[in-house]
Write an enzyme that holds these catalytic residues in place. Sequence first.
Site, PDB file in Angstrom:
ATOM      1  N   LYS A 154      -5.823  -1.993   6.188  1.00 55.86           N
ATOM      2  CA  LYS A 154      -4.788  -1.394   7.040  1.00 55.86           C
ATOM      3  C   LYS A 154      -4.446  -0.035   6.452  1.00 55.86           C
ATOM      4  O   LYS A 154      -3.703   0.073   5.482  1.00 55.86           O
ATOM      5  CB  LYS A 154      -3.554  -2.299   7.082  1.00 55.86           C
ATOM      6  CG  LYS A 154      -2.732  -2.196   8.384  1.00 55.86           C
ATOM      7  CD  LYS A 154      -2.040  -0.872   8.607  1.00 55.86           C
ATOM      8  CE  LYS A 154      -0.829  -0.697   7.732  1.00 55.86           C
ATOM      9  NZ  LYS A 154      -0.096   0.585   8.056  1.00 55.86           N
TER      10      LYS A 154
ATOM     11  N   GLU B 115       0.402  -1.529  -6.627  1.00 55.17           N
ATOM     12  CA  GLU B 115       0.536  -0.236  -7.304  1.00 55.17           C
ATOM     13  C   GLU B 115       1.649   0.492  -6.570  1.00 55.17           C
ATOM     14  O   GLU B 115       1.483   0.922  -5.430  1.00 55.17           O
ATOM     15  CB  GLU B 115      -0.778   0.540  -7.275  1.00 55.17           C
ATOM     16  CG  GLU B 115      -0.800   1.718  -8.235  1.00 55.17           C
ATOM     17  CD  GLU B 115      -0.405   3.024  -7.587  1.00 55.17           C
ATOM     18  OE1 GLU B 115       0.796   3.407  -7.726  1.00 55.17           O
ATOM     19  OE2 GLU B 115      -1.241   3.649  -6.951  1.00 55.17           O
TER      20      GLU B 115
ATOM     21  N   CYS C 116       1.905   9.465  -6.723  1.00 57.87           N
ATOM     22  CA  CYS C 116       2.712   8.439  -7.397  1.00 57.87           C
ATOM     23  C   CYS C 116       2.889   8.741  -8.879  1.00 57.87           C
ATOM     24  O   CYS C 116       3.865   8.301  -9.493  1.00 57.87           O
ATOM     25  CB  CYS C 116       2.080   7.065  -7.205  1.00 57.87           C
ATOM     26  SG  CYS C 116       0.365   6.959  -7.750  1.00 57.87           S
TER      27      CYS C 116
ATOM     28  N   GLU D 264      12.010   8.103  -6.530  1.00 59.44           N
ATOM     29  CA  GLU D 264      10.730   8.780  -6.327  1.00 59.44           C
ATOM     30  C   GLU D 264      10.851   9.659  -5.083  1.00 59.44           C
ATOM     31  O   GLU D 264      10.911   9.162  -3.958  1.00 59.44           O
ATOM     32  CB  GLU D 264       9.600   7.760  -6.148  1.00 59.44           C
ATOM     33  CG  GLU D 264       8.239   8.407  -6.012  1.00 59.44           C
ATOM     34  CD  GLU D 264       7.129   7.384  -5.894  1.00 59.44           C
ATOM     35  OE1 GLU D 264       6.068   7.574  -6.515  1.00 59.44           O
ATOM     36  OE2 GLU D 264       7.316   6.390  -5.178  1.00 59.44           O
TER      37      GLU D 264
END
Length: 499
Positions: free
Chosen positions: A188, A264, A298, A397
């Site tokens: 996906k 992750e 990230c 973040e």
Amino acid sequence: MASKVDSFVKIPTIKFTKLFINGEFVDSISGKTLETIDPRTGEVIARVAEGNKEDVDLAVKAARHAFDSGPWPRFPGSERARIMMKFADLIDQNVEELAALDTIDAGKLFSAGKAMDIPLVSSNLRYYAGAADKIHGEVLKMSREFHAHTLREPIGVVGHIIPWNFPSTSFFMKVSPALAAGCTMVVKPAEQTPLSALYYAHLAKLAGIPNGVLNVVTGFGSTAGAAISSHMEVDAVSFTGSTEVGRKVMQAAATSNLKVVSLELGGKSPLIIFDDADVDLAAQLALTGILHNKGEVCVASSRVYVQEGIYDELVKKLVEKTKAWIVGDPFDPKVQQGPQVDKKQFEKILSYIEHGKREGATLLTGGKPLELGGKGYYIEPTIFTDFKEEMLIAKDEIFGPVMALAKFKTIDEAIERANKSKYGLVAGIVTKDLNVANTVSRSIRAGTIWINCYFAFDNDLPFGGYKMSGFGSDFGLDALYKYLKVKSVVTPLYNTPWL
């Protein structure tokens, strides 16, 4: 500096917009489509099939049949390797078109895509192809009179849910080791960046990957992604994305069939620069660490701690380099930073910049949107100083070109502040002192430590996080092993009573 969007850039023809299930491109059952947007302009590139639970059911059924009855898990590893090598060759033959798709879908630099991203994914395929015929168990000497050995077998049907910031890299970080292991899968891609994933599905079929082994369902995370995570016939799910969604993936897996999960997740990575550092190197690492891929990384070095002896000099260099940084059309080879992926992310980053101002951090440079031709989602490279760890710009973040700088005095202070985060993905250290490097690298709670370098990834280097940055590794043989189950087989030795 800014580079205007060039209207004359030739956009590649969009060839694949349907779901890829059981070796065929098909419409979604509902007939619904979703828009995929060019972040350079905010305009629609194409409409792509919107898959949902019913489409995921079909894709999983195809993958289940391919695993239970098809040839892929039963091929010798050398045959899987041969097909994967052909797949890699086809990627190399289409590098420009694939790089262009990620540019118009994600705002990624076209030059970097051609030179780095797409060549690296074909390299990744070849790395795991080389491991496909080297999957071995062990012979065990038991304490009683038995012969025992272990088998490593493919885990089954795997769901891969991938992010939008590195559409191609993330696709193969997950698909390559799963293919080598003999798994079948449903992928996906992020709803923002579906185009290259569908092109890879086409190339997989051309390479000879059997029907049902690799299925791609485009759609939204809340529907298609959720259906994969909770599906009773999916044996494992691998997710890269936000910590918030990672929790939902775990919950869905736990309340369905207790499938294996690897995550992750987010990062708020510290870069610690000591007084003895080469200041030019440190400035370049800090800048690249936060501005690479427009900060949509990230592992971005979003918290930079600088020892007081070189703080002023480093800040001066960073401001000079930032003001010379070229933002603009990612097809322009002179450009160093393209647009953010979409309007939602663009607005989120700008809201964090406003939070930083309100909370008392000092805005050193940048902080504003750039309108290039009145279109697109461009943001100036931004640096804050004097931040505190409790500020949102230090805790959350941001996933954008926003650096937070702070001064420190001692090693202990740097370690304490660096670890003051819920995340633990990577950290960077810049120093000429080996003792300092070793001390700090052993003290920072993060999955990867880079010393006098940054973004030093490799196919052979396991990549995963501590704390709320997730668990399980991508890259390296660790990634292969997470798609394999260990089976123990025991037989009594001749004439040995076994009760």
